[in-house]
Write a protein that holds these residues in place. Sequence first.
Motif, PDB file in Angstrom:
ATOM      1  N   ALA A 103       0.873  -1.165   0.000  1.00 11.01           N
ATOM      2  CA  ALA A 103       0.000   0.000   0.000  1.00 11.01           C
ATOM      3  C   ALA A 103       0.916   1.222   0.000  1.00 11.01           C
ATOM      4  O   ALA A 103       2.030   1.168   0.526  1.00 11.01           O
ATOM      5  CB  ALA A 103      -0.900  -0.020   1.231  1.00 11.01           C
ATOM      6  N   SER A 104       0.458   2.314  -0.608  1.00  7.15           N
ATOM      7  CA  SER A 104       1.370   3.432  -0.807  1.00  7.15           C
ATOM      8  C   SER A 104       0.649   4.769  -0.731  1.00  7.15           C
ATOM      9  O   SER A 104      -0.462   4.904  -1.233  1.00  7.15           O
ATOM     10  CB  SER A 104       2.032   3.286  -2.180  1.00  7.15           C
ATOM     11  N   THR A 105       1.306   5.728  -0.110  1.00  5.17           N
ATOM     12  CA  THR A 105       0.845   7.110  -0.087  1.00  5.17           C
ATOM     13  C   THR A 105       2.022   7.989  -0.477  1.00  5.17           C
ATOM     14  O   THR A 105       3.130   7.770  -0.008  1.00  5.17           O
ATOM     15  CB  THR A 105       0.348   7.512   1.319  1.00  5.17           C
ATOM     16  N   MET A 106       1.770   8.960  -1.363  1.00  2.00           N
ATOM     17  CA  MET A 106       2.810   9.895  -1.762  1.00  2.00           C
ATOM     18  C   MET A 106       2.295  11.304  -1.498  1.00  2.00           C
ATOM     19  O   MET A 106       1.162  11.631  -1.850  1.00  2.00           O
ATOM     20  CB  MET A 106       3.138   9.742  -3.250  1.00  2.00           C
ATOM     21  N   LEU A 107       3.141  12.104  -0.871  1.00  2.00           N
ATOM     22  CA  LEU A 107       2.785  13.479  -0.549  1.00  2.00           C
ATOM     23  C   LEU A 107       3.806  14.438  -1.129  1.00  2.00           C
ATOM     24  O   LEU A 107       5.005  14.140  -1.143  1.00  2.00           O
ATOM     25  CB  LEU A 107       2.747  13.672   0.973  1.00  2.00           C
ATOM     26  N   ILE A 108       3.338  15.595  -1.588  1.00  2.00           N
ATOM     27  CA  ILE A 108       4.222  16.677  -1.989  1.00  2.00           C
ATOM     28  C   ILE A 108       4.230  17.645  -0.810  1.00  2.00           C
ATOM     29  O   ILE A 108       3.175  18.116  -0.373  1.00  2.00           O
ATOM     30  CB  ILE A 108       3.716  17.389  -3.257  1.00  2.00           C
TER      31      ILE A 108
END
Length: 121
Positions: A103-108
């Motif tokens: 599972a993955s979350t990417m934030l700027i």
Amino acid sequence: MLKHHRPGGIAAPFSRYSHGVAAPHLSRWLHISGQVGVLPDGGMAEGAEAQMVQAWRNLFAVLHGAGMGRQDLVKVTSFLVRAEDVKLFREVRERMLSGAAPASTMLIVAGLAHADWLVEI
């Protein structure tokens, strides 16, 4: 063994990750601190791609030290300081994960703990 969930009724993932990952009851858990593009000698990898690759290498070194591997990753959260690096990060992640799909979350984000860091995983 981890169970990857990619349910119908919602859009497919934008790249190689799972919408959800379930770990079996009584699994061994390893919480890993954020990893950045710092080389083993303490220097900084130069450029976005080099920092991304080194951050993954550092993460894998922690996993390896605990007797685990990329296939044991349940969830990954990534922080980028530049939106234009999203495509590159997805390409590097795909290459480095070698088929694993946590599972993955990417934030700027506006910045990380050091001004020269471009990515933290």
